[in-house]
Write an enzyme that holds these catalytic residues in place. Sequence first.
Site, PDB file in Angstrom:
ATOM      1  N   ASN A  38       7.184   4.401   1.482  1.00 43.64           N
ATOM      2  CA  ASN A  38       7.915   4.436   2.745  1.00 43.64           C
ATOM      3  C   ASN A  38       7.686   3.099   3.440  1.00 43.64           C
ATOM      4  O   ASN A  38       6.587   2.836   3.923  1.00 43.64           O
ATOM      5  CB  ASN A  38       7.376   5.604   3.595  1.00 43.64           C
ATOM      6  CG  ASN A  38       7.950   5.611   4.993  1.00 43.64           C
ATOM      7  OD1 ASN A  38       8.901   4.892   5.303  1.00 43.64           O
ATOM      8  ND2 ASN A  38       7.367   6.433   5.856  1.00 43.64           N
ATOM      9  N   TRP A  39       8.724   2.287   3.471  1.00 45.35           N
ATOM     10  CA  TRP A  39       8.571   0.948   4.062  1.00 45.35           C
ATOM     11  C   TRP A  39       8.557   0.976   5.589  1.00 45.35           C
ATOM     12  O   TRP A  39       8.276  -0.024   6.215  1.00 45.35           O
ATOM     13  CB  TRP A  39       9.696   0.034   3.564  1.00 45.35           C
ATOM     14  CG  TRP A  39       9.445  -0.537   2.203  1.00 45.35           C
ATOM     15  CD1 TRP A  39       8.545  -0.085   1.267  1.00 45.35           C
ATOM     16  CD2 TRP A  39      10.080  -1.682   1.619  1.00 45.35           C
ATOM     17  NE1 TRP A  39       8.593  -0.867   0.145  1.00 45.35           N
ATOM     18  CE2 TRP A  39       9.537  -1.863   0.330  1.00 45.35           C
ATOM     19  CE3 TRP A  39      11.071  -2.564   2.050  1.00 45.35           C
ATOM     20  CZ2 TRP A  39       9.939  -2.893  -0.521  1.00 45.35           C
ATOM     21  CZ3 TRP A  39      11.484  -3.593   1.198  1.00 45.35           C
ATOM     22  CH2 TRP A  39      10.919  -3.752  -0.062  1.00 45.35           C
ATOM     23  N   LYS A  40       8.927   2.125   6.177  1.00 46.94           N
ATOM     24  CA  LYS A  40       9.016   2.220   7.645  1.00 46.94           C
ATOM     25  C   LYS A  40       9.886   1.069   8.172  1.00 46.94           C
ATOM     26  O   LYS A  40      10.830   0.679   7.495  1.00 46.94           O
ATOM     27  CB  LYS A  40       7.610   2.238   8.261  1.00 46.94           C
ATOM     28  CG  LYS A  40       6.723   3.297   7.588  1.00 46.94           C
ATOM     29  CD  LYS A  40       5.439   3.550   8.318  1.00 46.94           C
ATOM     30  CE  LYS A  40       4.650   4.636   7.583  1.00 46.94           C
ATOM     31  NZ  LYS A  40       3.437   5.047   8.285  1.00 46.94           N
ATOM     32  N   HIS A  62       9.075  12.924   9.115  1.00 43.58           N
ATOM     33  CA  HIS A  62       7.867  12.088   9.179  1.00 43.58           C
ATOM     34  C   HIS A  62       7.252  12.214  10.571  1.00 43.58           C
ATOM     35  O   HIS A  62       7.960  12.320  11.571  1.00 43.58           O
ATOM     36  CB  HIS A  62       8.230  10.627   8.874  1.00 43.58           C
ATOM     37  CG  HIS A  62       7.005   9.793   8.639  1.00 43.58           C
ATOM     38  ND1 HIS A  62       6.216   9.338   9.669  1.00 43.58           N
ATOM     39  CD2 HIS A  62       6.416   9.375   7.495  1.00 43.58           C
ATOM     40  CE1 HIS A  62       5.187   8.661   9.153  1.00 43.58           C
ATOM     41  NE2 HIS A  62       5.288   8.678   7.835  1.00 43.58           N
ATOM     42  N   GLU A 116       6.003  10.138  12.485  1.00 44.19           N
ATOM     43  CA  GLU A 116       6.432   9.114  13.458  1.00 44.19           C
ATOM     44  C   GLU A 116       7.752   9.513  14.096  1.00 44.19           C
ATOM     45  O   GLU A 116       8.016   9.203  15.255  1.00 44.19           O
ATOM     46  CB  GLU A 116       6.508   7.751  12.755  1.00 44.19           C
ATOM     47  CG  GLU A 116       5.103   7.211  12.478  1.00 44.19           C
ATOM     48  CD  GLU A 116       4.993   6.292  11.286  1.00 44.19           C
ATOM     49  OE1 GLU A 116       6.012   5.784  10.793  1.00 44.19           O
ATOM     50  OE2 GLU A 116       3.842   6.089  10.830  1.00 44.19           O
ATOM     51  N   GLU A 143       0.803  14.726   5.213  1.00 42.13           N
ATOM     52  CA  GLU A 143       0.363  13.473   5.816  1.00 42.13           C
ATOM     53  C   GLU A 143      -0.367  13.784   7.122  1.00 42.13           C
ATOM     54  O   GLU A 143       0.271  13.944   8.171  1.00 42.13           O
ATOM     55  CB  GLU A 143       1.567  12.567   6.105  1.00 42.13           C
ATOM     56  CG  GLU A 143       2.322  12.126   4.871  1.00 42.13           C
ATOM     57  CD  GLU A 143       3.032  10.791   5.088  1.00 42.13           C
ATOM     58  OE1 GLU A 143       2.852   9.913   4.238  1.00 42.13           O
ATOM     59  OE2 GLU A 143       3.728  10.629   6.102  1.00 42.13           O
ATOM     60  N   GLY A 189      -2.141   4.946   8.378  1.00 43.80           N
ATOM     61  CA  GLY A 189      -2.373   3.585   8.853  1.00 43.80           C
ATOM     62  C   GLY A 189      -3.754   3.355   9.445  1.00 43.80           C
ATOM     63  O   GLY A 189      -3.976   2.365  10.147  1.00 43.80           O
ATOM     64  N   SER A 244      -2.996   6.379   4.235  1.00 40.83           N
ATOM     65  CA  SER A 244      -3.989   5.396   3.790  1.00 40.83           C
ATOM     66  C   SER A 244      -4.264   5.439   2.286  1.00 40.83           C
ATOM     67  O   SER A 244      -5.397   5.210   1.851  1.00 40.83           O
ATOM     68  CB  SER A 244      -5.297   5.545   4.585  1.00 40.83           C
ATOM     69  OG  SER A 244      -5.069   5.305   5.960  1.00 40.83           O
ATOM     70  N   GLY A 278       2.602   4.200   2.618  1.00 39.09           N
ATOM     71  CA  GLY A 278       3.210   3.341   3.624  1.00 39.09           C
ATOM     72  C   GLY A 278       2.903   1.876   3.341  1.00 39.09           C
ATOM     73  O   GLY A 278       3.495   1.248   2.464  1.00 39.09           O
ATOM     74  N   GLY A 279       1.928   1.330   4.063  1.00 37.72           N
ATOM     75  CA  GLY A 279       1.629  -0.104   4.005  1.00 37.72           C
ATOM     76  C   GLY A 279       1.488  -0.662   2.596  1.00 37.72           C
ATOM     77  O   GLY A 279       1.979  -1.763   2.304  1.00 37.72           O
TER      78      GLY A 279
END
Length: 251
Positions: free
Chosen positions: A11-13, A98, A100, A168, A174, A213, A234-235
């Site tokens: 997920n590149w967000k 998600h 967010e 999640e 993150g 993470s 994610g990251g």
Amino acid sequence: MARPRPLLAGNWKMHGTRGSLGEIAALRDAVTAGRTRGTDVLVCPPFTLVMAAAELCAGTGLTIGGQDCDPQPSGAATGDVSAEMLRDAGAGAVIVGHSERRANHGETDETVRAKAEAAARAGLMAVLCVGETRAEHDRGETLRVIGRQIDESVPPGARAAGLALAYEPVWAIGTGLVPSPEAIGEVHAFMRRRLASLLGPEGAGVRLLYGGSVKPDNAAEVMGIADVDGVLVGGASLTADEFLAIVEAKR
Ligand code: 13P
């Protein structure tokens, strides 16, 4: 019952511009070369890159997905994108619910279910996210929260091929914090049982992902946990090298 085929999803967000398409191309080449054999690989870049990324990956084993969709196929919804539009752009999947989006856009379980139903209508696999906040975790409410989110946001007629459920924990996203393997295993076993009571035999084939993470150095441990059928990253999915290190850690 055979375990579902693992799904490794990125997920590149809100990261990435056209200059980042090289990462998608590098990942596609690795998939094509067989480096991810035995797994399904999905990358969800921002909307602006979906069509170009899908064109780069057409006919390969790398699926491109969106990060959200509107429940309606079209209409007066300025700024929103429908599941049908994503499908038209070449996407094969979409993330819904998600944390967010739940937190920043006020999405309820009911909204998330409508989005998951839209994904099914458009022929996209929904990667439906659930997870407790830090406060809920500290109050010991994790399973109660996840149970409610599953009951109210998983469409009753969902098919295993069209759904993945991602656990999640909000406090793990993150932050570098990851629940213990026992804690992840407990939640995933609970999700599996809950899906079975909701969907019957179909529930056994739904892929259960862990997200929060996930990095190359913890991916093997996470993916070794019973009922973890993949990860939502994610990251560490933003560069092909780091994401591939996670995919390859699975072996
Ligand atoms: P991180 O891997 O950056 O913690 O993000 C997880 C996530 O939210 C994926 O959807």
